[in-house]
Design an enzyme around this catalytic site. Structure first.
Site, PDB file in Angstrom:
ATOM      1  N   ARG A 153       8.884  44.651  80.197  1.00 26.02           N
ATOM      2  CA  ARG A 153      10.045  44.854  81.066  1.00 26.02           C
ATOM      3  C   ARG A 153      10.461  43.481  81.585  1.00 26.02           C
ATOM      4  O   ARG A 153       9.676  42.814  82.267  1.00 26.02           O
ATOM      5  CB  ARG A 153       9.711  45.782  82.236  1.00 26.02           C
ATOM      6  CG  ARG A 153      10.892  46.006  83.193  1.00 26.02           C
ATOM      7  CD  ARG A 153      10.481  46.854  84.380  1.00 26.02           C
ATOM      8  NE  ARG A 153      11.529  46.908  85.391  1.00 26.02           N
ATOM      9  CZ  ARG A 153      12.464  47.848  85.465  1.00 26.02           C
ATOM     10  NH1 ARG A 153      12.466  48.824  84.582  1.00 26.02           N
ATOM     11  NH2 ARG A 153      13.383  47.823  86.413  1.00 26.02           N
ATOM     12  N   HIS A 173      18.031  49.906  77.934  1.00 26.60           N
ATOM     13  CA  HIS A 173      17.003  50.601  78.727  1.00 26.60           C
ATOM     14  C   HIS A 173      16.601  51.885  77.990  1.00 26.60           C
ATOM     15  O   HIS A 173      16.845  52.997  78.463  1.00 26.60           O
ATOM     16  CB  HIS A 173      17.553  50.921  80.108  1.00 26.60           C
ATOM     17  CG  HIS A 173      16.515  51.172  81.152  1.00 26.60           C
ATOM     18  ND1 HIS A 173      15.166  51.282  80.869  1.00 26.60           N
ATOM     19  CD2 HIS A 173      16.624  51.348  82.502  1.00 26.60           C
ATOM     20  CE1 HIS A 173      14.504  51.503  81.979  1.00 26.60           C
ATOM     21  NE2 HIS A 173      15.361  51.544  82.987  1.00 26.60           N
ATOM     22  N   GLN A 219      14.410  54.884  79.499  1.00 24.15           N
ATOM     23  CA  GLN A 219      15.189  55.642  80.480  1.00 24.15           C
ATOM     24  C   GLN A 219      16.040  56.698  79.786  1.00 24.15           C
ATOM     25  O   GLN A 219      16.232  57.805  80.305  1.00 24.15           O
ATOM     26  CB  GLN A 219      16.083  54.692  81.275  1.00 24.15           C
ATOM     27  CG  GLN A 219      16.962  55.370  82.323  1.00 24.15           C
ATOM     28  CD  GLN A 219      16.191  55.856  83.525  1.00 24.15           C
ATOM     29  OE1 GLN A 219      15.410  55.109  84.101  1.00 24.15           O
ATOM     30  NE2 GLN A 219      16.402  57.106  83.917  1.00 24.15           N
ATOM     31  N   ASP A 270      24.592  53.986  88.947  1.00 20.89           N
ATOM     32  CA  ASP A 270      23.498  53.030  89.080  1.00 20.89           C
ATOM     33  C   ASP A 270      23.894  52.046  90.178  1.00 20.89           C
ATOM     34  O   ASP A 270      25.046  52.044  90.641  1.00 20.89           O
ATOM     35  CB  ASP A 270      23.293  52.309  87.732  1.00 20.89           C
ATOM     36  CG  ASP A 270      22.019  51.480  87.681  1.00 20.89           C
ATOM     37  OD1 ASP A 270      21.202  51.577  88.618  1.00 20.89           O
ATOM     38  OD2 ASP A 270      21.831  50.740  86.693  1.00 20.89           O
ATOM     39  N   CYS A 283      19.402  56.446  87.893  1.00 25.60           N
ATOM     40  CA  CYS A 283      18.136  55.935  87.356  1.00 25.60           C
ATOM     41  C   CYS A 283      17.228  55.346  88.431  1.00 25.60           C
ATOM     42  O   CYS A 283      16.048  55.087  88.154  1.00 25.60           O
ATOM     43  CB  CYS A 283      18.398  54.921  86.243  1.00 25.60           C
ATOM     44  SG  CYS A 283      19.450  53.563  86.744  1.00 25.60           S
ATOM     45  N   ARG A 291      10.680  60.150  83.467  1.00 24.87           N
ATOM     46  CA  ARG A 291      10.371  58.837  82.885  1.00 24.87           C
ATOM     47  C   ARG A 291       8.953  58.836  82.325  1.00 24.87           C
ATOM     48  O   ARG A 291       8.692  58.297  81.245  1.00 24.87           O
ATOM     49  CB  ARG A 291      10.481  57.741  83.951  1.00 24.87           C
ATOM     50  CG  ARG A 291      11.877  57.333  84.336  1.00 24.87           C
ATOM     51  CD  ARG A 291      12.664  56.694  83.224  1.00 24.87           C
ATOM     52  NE  ARG A 291      12.007  55.539  82.620  1.00 24.87           N
ATOM     53  CZ  ARG A 291      11.895  54.333  83.180  1.00 24.87           C
ATOM     54  NH1 ARG A 291      12.411  54.110  84.385  1.00 24.87           N
ATOM     55  NH2 ARG A 291      11.293  53.345  82.540  1.00 24.87           N
TER      56      ARG A 291
END
Length: 339
Positions: free
Chosen positions: A107, A134, A137, A230, A271, A316
């Protein structure tokens, strides 16, 4: 036979609709096993490296719990532990870690870093987030959509806000692959890059998904099954905060906007983390400075009955577990089902 064995999970358009749908359904299956306390140790005795240039509550927790549930041993390496480009090259780090670990999560910032890890490590590498994509996700997000509506193809998801960030990129491309209509509502200067739109358009031609990218907010939310937003400023992004807030405030998700979808069962997605109130240091600073109750989404909607944000957050872990198990585990997944 395992169709996915040894593959890395770096970005969504490396996979077909059938493959992404398999991972989504497998995640739903693993969630049921977890809820019924049924063991599923597909990675028993394996070791997983978790590399974090960028911190995250959900990504770190999800990979850690997923690895433990699968019988693997996760090892966290933060930005003080990895020397990408400073004392050691990415290629050299990849070779070292690939000799010690069975799989690697990354990440961080650059997509080229996670790609180089996959190229040089010799083990599956999973993208926990980069500035461009991502993908873990997305399995969680479309899993949440499928749990909510029982299907994916033909649904409409509207993303609202900064349309150039990694989440918007991934939603646009993943939805196009899966046949989910994706609308991006953003100011013209914050709409997806032409290259991303081109990838999505090519995938939509195959799936039949309808793509709409516009600054007309009401047109974008009409008939939406899901509204998604987001944070307005991505981690590490250097912008004029006041200018960004002024630009995006008309694109806030609130009760009035939710009613404009024309559907009673539109779900709300995010998210996370979300600046929906002033109960965080950053939230309090910004809401006080700019005299706002919330930023990208109001607390009334975020914590309202149509919100699935915490279901999405839990997913997730199940999604990441499915990705890890499929690409590294002892599973029977024949190639024939993807033909």
């Amino acid at each position: 036979m395992n169709h996915f064995l040894g593959k890395s999970f770096l970005k969504e358009n490396d996979f077909s609709a059938a493959e992404l749908n398999y991972l989504i359904d497998f995640a739903i299956h693993l969630k049921k096993l977890k809820k019924n306390h049924l063991p599923h140790q597909y990675l028993l005795g394996q070791n997983i490296a978790l590399l974090f240039e960028k911190p995250s509550t959900r990504t770190r927790s999800a990979f850690t719990v997923a690895a433990n549930d699968l019988g693997a041993h996760p090892e966290f390496l933060g930005k003080q532990d990895i020397q990408f480009g400073t004392k050691e090259s990415v290629a050299d780090t990849a070779a070292v870690l690939g000799g010690m670990f069975d799989g690697i999560e990354f990440r961080g910032f650059k997509q080229e870093t996670v790609a180089k890890l996959a190229e040089k490590s010799g083990v599956p590498v999973w993208n926990g987030l980069t500035d461009e994509w991502h993908p873990t996700q997305m399995i969680a997000d479309f899993m949440t959509l499928k749990e909510s509506f029982g299907k994916l193809k033909g649904l409409t998801l509207t993303y609202i806000g900064d349309g150039r960030n990694n989440v918007a990129n991934s939603l646009l491309v993943t939805g196009a692959i899966l046949g989910v209509n994706i609308h991006i509502a953003a100011p013209k200067k914050l709409q997806p890059q032409a290259e991303i739109q081109k990838i999505a358009a090519k995938e939509a031609e195959k799936s039949g998904a309808q793509i709409k990218i516009t600054d007309d907010l009401l047109a974008a939310v009409k008939n939406a099954d899901a509204l998604y937003t987001d944070v307005w400023i991505s981690m590490g992004e250097k912008v004029d905060v006041g200018e960004r807030i002024k630009l995006l405030l008309p694109f806030q998700i609130n009760k009035k906007l939710l009613q404009q979808t024309g559907k009673a069962k539109t779900i709300i997605m995010h998210c996370l983390p979300a600046l929906h109130d002033n109960h965080t240091v950053i939230g309090k600073k910004l809401t006080t400075q700019y005299q706002l109750a919330a930023l990208e989404i109001t607390d009334e909607v975020f914590n309202g009955p149509q919100s699935v944000v915490f279901q999405e957050a839990e997913n997730r872990m199940h999604a990441i577990k499915a990705i890890m198990a499929a690409t590294l585990g002892t599973l029977f997944i024949p190639d024939s089902i993807f033909a």
